[in-house]
Design a protein around this motif. Structure first.
Motif, PDB file in Angstrom:
ATOM      1  N   SER A  11      -0.902  -4.895   7.131  1.00  0.00           N
ATOM      2  CA  SER A  11      -2.096  -5.622   6.720  1.00  0.00           C
ATOM      3  C   SER A  11      -1.719  -6.618   5.628  1.00  0.00           C
ATOM      4  O   SER A  11      -0.768  -6.398   4.877  1.00  0.00           O
ATOM      5  CB  SER A  11      -3.156  -4.652   6.184  1.00  0.00           C
ATOM      6  N   PRO A  12      -2.453  -7.728   5.510  1.00  0.00           N
ATOM      7  CA  PRO A  12      -2.144  -8.717   4.474  1.00  0.00           C
ATOM      8  C   PRO A  12      -2.174  -8.133   3.063  1.00  0.00           C
ATOM      9  O   PRO A  12      -1.471  -8.623   2.177  1.00  0.00           O
ATOM     10  CB  PRO A  12      -3.251  -9.770   4.662  1.00  0.00           C
ATOM     11  N   ASP A  13      -2.967  -7.076   2.853  1.00  0.00           N
ATOM     12  CA  ASP A  13      -3.088  -6.495   1.516  1.00  0.00           C
ATOM     13  C   ASP A  13      -1.772  -5.913   1.012  1.00  0.00           C
ATOM     14  O   ASP A  13      -1.570  -5.802  -0.208  1.00  0.00           O
ATOM     15  CB  ASP A  13      -4.153  -5.391   1.508  1.00  0.00           C
ATOM     16  N   THR A  15       1.433  -6.793   2.535  1.00  0.00           N
ATOM     17  CA  THR A  15       2.584  -7.583   2.953  1.00  0.00           C
ATOM     18  C   THR A  15       3.409  -8.041   1.759  1.00  0.00           C
ATOM     19  O   THR A  15       4.639  -7.914   1.744  1.00  0.00           O
ATOM     20  CB  THR A  15       2.127  -8.794   3.784  1.00  0.00           C
ATOM     21  N   ASP A  16       2.750  -8.602   0.734  1.00  0.00           N
ATOM     22  CA  ASP A  16       3.478  -9.088  -0.438  1.00  0.00           C
ATOM     23  C   ASP A  16       4.246  -7.966  -1.134  1.00  0.00           C
ATOM     24  O   ASP A  16       5.373  -8.158  -1.599  1.00  0.00           O
ATOM     25  CB  ASP A  16       2.515  -9.743  -1.431  1.00  0.00           C
ATOM     26  N   GLU A  32       6.283 -14.946   8.388  1.00  0.00           N
ATOM     27  CA  GLU A  32       4.985 -14.423   8.775  1.00  0.00           C
ATOM     28  C   GLU A  32       4.862 -14.357  10.289  1.00  0.00           C
ATOM     29  O   GLU A  32       5.402 -15.199  11.004  1.00  0.00           O
ATOM     30  CB  GLU A  32       3.875 -15.322   8.228  1.00  0.00           C
ATOM     31  N   HIS A 123       0.325 -19.347   8.072  1.00  0.00           N
ATOM     32  CA  HIS A 123      -0.759 -18.411   7.800  1.00  0.00           C
ATOM     33  C   HIS A 123      -2.057 -19.193   7.618  1.00  0.00           C
ATOM     34  O   HIS A 123      -2.078 -20.285   7.048  1.00  0.00           O
ATOM     35  CB  HIS A 123      -0.471 -17.572   6.547  1.00  0.00           C
ATOM     36  N   ASN A 214      -5.364 -13.465  -3.686  1.00  0.00           N
ATOM     37  CA  ASN A 214      -6.165 -12.466  -2.994  1.00  0.00           C
ATOM     38  C   ASN A 214      -7.456 -12.251  -3.764  1.00  0.00           C
ATOM     39  O   ASN A 214      -7.593 -12.700  -4.898  1.00  0.00           O
ATOM     40  CB  ASN A 214      -5.403 -11.139  -2.809  1.00  0.00           C
ATOM     41  N   TRP A 268     -10.393 -15.647   7.790  1.00  0.00           N
ATOM     42  CA  TRP A 268      -9.900 -16.072   6.488  1.00  0.00           C
ATOM     43  C   TRP A 268     -10.702 -17.278   6.014  1.00  0.00           C
ATOM     44  O   TRP A 268     -11.182 -18.068   6.825  1.00  0.00           O
ATOM     45  CB  TRP A 268      -8.418 -16.435   6.558  1.00  0.00           C
TER      46      TRP A 268
END
Length: 277
Positions: A11-13, A15-16, A32, A123, A214, A268
């Motif tokens: 999930s993008p939450d 990924t970082d 990505e 993205h 975010n 998004w």
């Protein structure tokens, strides 16, 4: 030496966070994907055991399936090129790697080598931010790019005519990558600084602020953004979902910012706010 490719579903939450962890393990390139990201490491830096430890460390957030594949050294450039297609935004902006030829007929050309940083333009949030940038006058403006990643938005700001651009990011390897990309694009006014919003203490007001981070960071830092923005200056935000927009609007209003417009893609959002007089 061969490379190891690890394809993650995430999930993008997270990924970082995963990228930061893998960077410590010797992974040096990230890309990505629609459902997560791909990470690449020289074969002598790869450890299945270390990889599994990272995944298990964040098991509280769910599962992070991954697949491992070896890429022969002689095929590395071919593999990288296959996974990094040139991108065209709003029929005006080309985003490409340096091994792609410069396209004809585009007004702006941004060359990016992502390494361990996000921001290739592929993205949705990056694309939406650039689309919003194209609607705003940057000429002669002093611009701040918070969470600059590869530096793509800051580079775009300079190409759009900004007189001075400051990019800020919390990861040292991201700052290094943004500086390299600034040089690659022959930027003259772009400075990249390591840190979070606290490194901006004492800065003169900016004419425009870009922040693709975010939801939680944006909400926390909104008062600081407002304090750093000139009256009537635009604040361009992304990194959150459609359902989060009302929260951002409410916080912005409490900070003296007026909602102006937004655009969305695959849930998004990128929104433009403007500082009140």
């Amino acid at each position: 030496m061969d490379y190891i490719e690890v394809t993650f579903t995430s999930s993008p939450d997270y990924t970082d966070i995963l990228i930061a962890e893998l960077g410590e393990l010797g992974y040096d390139t990230f890309q990505e994907t629609e459902n997560g990201f791909q990470a690449y490491a020289p074969e002598d830096q790869f450890s299945e055991e270390a990889l599994q430890e990272v995944v298990e460390r964040y098991s509280f957030a769910g599962s992070f399936p991954y697949e491992v594949k070896r890429i022969a050294k002689q095929n590395w450039n071919e593999e990288w090129e296959k996974n990094f297609e040139p991108l065209f935004i709003a029929n005006q902006v080309s985003v490409r790697a340096d091994f792609h030829p410069k396209p004809e007929g585009v007004q702006y050309d941004v060359v990016i080598t992502p390494k361990m940083s996000f921001g290739t333009g592929h993205h949705e949030t990056t694309t939406l931010m650039i689309e919003n940038q194209l609607t705003l006058s940057h000429v002669g403006k002093r611009v701040l790019d918070m969470g600059c990643g590869t530096g793509i938005l800051a580079i775009m700001a300079e190409q759009l005519g900004a007189r001075q651009v400051l990019g800020v990011d919390i990861e040292d390897w991201t700052v290094e990558n943004a500086q390299e990309n600034a040089e690659r694009n022959h930027c003259q006014t772009l400075e990249v600084r390591l840190g979070d919003a606290s490194v901006l203490a004492g800065e003169a007001p900016f004419d425009m602020i870009l922040a693709n981070i975010n939801r939680n960071v944006l909400l926390e830092d909104m008062p600081g953004y407002s304090n750093l923005l000139q009256p009537q200056g635009p604040l361009v935000l992304s990194g959150f979902y459609t359902e989060d927009l009302p929260l951002l609007q409410e916080k912005a209003a409490a900070c003296g910012l007026t909602f102006e417009t937004s655009r969305s893609k695959n849930n998004w959002v990128s929104a433009i706010f403007r500082k009140n007089q």
